[in-house]
Enzyme design. Structure first.
Site, mmCIF file in Angstrom:
data_model
loop_
_atom_site.group_PDB
_atom_site.id
_atom_site.type_symbol
_atom_site.label_atom_id
_atom_site.label_comp_id
_atom_site.label_asym_id
_atom_site.label_seq_id
_atom_site.Cartn_x
_atom_site.Cartn_y
_atom_site.Cartn_z
ATOM 1 N N TYR A 1 0.843 -1.205 0.000
ATOM 2 C CA TYR A 1 0.000 0.000 0.000
ATOM 3 C C TYR A 1 0.881 1.259 0.000
ATOM 4 O O TYR A 1 0.508 2.302 -0.511
ATOM 5 C CB TYR A 1 -0.950 -0.031 1.195
ATOM 6 C CG TYR A 1 -2.222 0.783 1.004
ATOM 7 C CD1 TYR A 1 -3.039 0.591 -0.103
ATOM 8 C CD2 TYR A 1 -2.593 1.748 1.940
ATOM 9 C CE1 TYR A 1 -4.194 1.334 -0.273
ATOM 10 C CE2 TYR A 1 -3.753 2.491 1.779
ATOM 11 C CZ TYR A 1 -4.547 2.279 0.666
ATOM 12 O OH TYR A 1 -5.692 3.020 0.494
ATOM 13 N N LYS B 1 -3.391 8.259 2.920
ATOM 14 C CA LYS B 1 -4.642 8.043 3.684
ATOM 15 C C LYS B 1 -4.479 8.523 5.129
ATOM 16 O O LYS B 1 -5.437 9.006 5.733
ATOM 17 C CB LYS B 1 -5.051 6.566 3.658
ATOM 18 C CG LYS B 1 -5.472 6.047 2.283
ATOM 19 C CD LYS B 1 -6.706 6.731 1.735
ATOM 20 C CE LYS B 1 -7.248 6.039 0.496
ATOM 21 N NZ LYS B 1 -8.274 6.827 -0.201
#
Ligand code: NAD
Length: 267
Positions: free
Chosen positions: A160, A167
């Protein structure tokens, strides 16, 4: 089913019928909301148009969130155009993100400066620009701003990488925006969804492993369906959540609550 009757909102991030943004749009439309959409460029518009027809929506605006405010397709110009058709807006759903696919594999430590800045600009800062641009249309009556996040903001998940950093920035932005805009009765929240099979999801290397692990280990033993994310969005964009702001709400079958999985779940 008219909890959203009389409510007007903008949905950003529909790429196709599997998009989280579309899952949310369908639920909000089913509950009576009047929706406008944004699309990144013409090729996305082609896929969006038939979906919009299916819910009798006819308002779509081109917006590439990476464009500067002087650009015709910028966030700022889109809101100017929206103010020509609507006097106020009740909610905005921000369901978009981007990072170079080549950096959604391997090690985060190798992240390039260019992709770091671009990923954070598109995936995190765009939400702050949207909040500012929404103010003239939302501050009279109040409203709800909603974005999409993922567990990789809180803890590492494989590949990720810079999206996790983006995020995290997005989740921190929610708290500061909630504080700034609370006096205008504007609520700001995020839905942290478990893995969903979408175009953006497929860009992350090893997505299959993450998908399987998540459904095995989550207490509910499944990954969320689009309608489950949509139902949570209905709560967060409607008066049902009038006392809720600055919150990250997980729709992930409970995966976020597990620290060490049961051995039998690790198959
Ligand atoms: P998707 O591919 O269906 O949607 C991504 C959208 O981002 C597309 O519509 C694309 O046009 C838009 N976008 C990218 N760059 C843009 C730009 N510069 N300007 C305007 N729009 C741009 O994927 P999705 O999974 O539905 O993603 C929606 C949101 O949900 C993203 O924020 C994603 O990080 C988040 N999310 C996804 C998952 C998952 O497993 N799929 C899980 C949790 C959170």
């Amino acid at each position: 089913m008219s909890i959203m009757k009389g409510k007007k909102g903008l949905i950003m991030g529909v790429a196709n019928e599997r998009s989280i943004a579309w899952g949310i749009a369908k639920i909000l439309a089913d509950h009576g909301a009047e929706l406008a959409f944004s699309f990144q460029n013409e090729s996305f518009n082609k896929r969006l148009t038939p979906l919009m027809v299916s819910i009798k929506s006819d308002k779509a605006f081109e917006c590439d969130v990476s464009k500067p405010s002087s650009d015709l397709n910028s966030i700022e110009n889109m809101f100017k155009n929206i103010s020509k058709i609507w006097d106020n807006i009740d909610f905005v759903v921000h369901a978009l993100a981007y990072s170079d696919k080549e950096e959604l594999k391997g090690k985060y430590v190798n992240c390039s400066r260019e992709n770091f800045l671009n990923s954070l600009d598109i995936s995190a800062f765009s939400f702050t620009r949207i909040a500012k641009s929404t103010l003239p249309l939302m501050s009279a009556k109040g409203g709800s701003l909603l974005t999409l996040s993922y567990l990789g903001a809180e803890r590492t998940t494989p590949n990720y990488n810079v999206m996790g950093v983006a995020k995290s920035a997005l989740e921190a932005s929610i708290k500061y925006l909630a504080m700034d805009l609370g006096k205008n009765k504007i609520r700001v929240n995020a839905l942290s969804a478990g893995p969903v099979k979408t175009l953006a999801g497929a860009a992350i290397s090893g997505a299959r492993h993450v998908f399987r692990y998540s459904e095995n280990v989550a207490p509910l033993k499944f990954n969320p369906q689009l309608n489950e994310v949509g139902n949570a969005a209905l709560y967060l964009t409607s008066e049902l959540s009038s006392g809720v702001t600055g919150n990250v709400h997980h729709v992930d079958g409970g995966l976020h609550s597990v620290a060490i999985p049961k051995q039998e779940d690790l198959v």
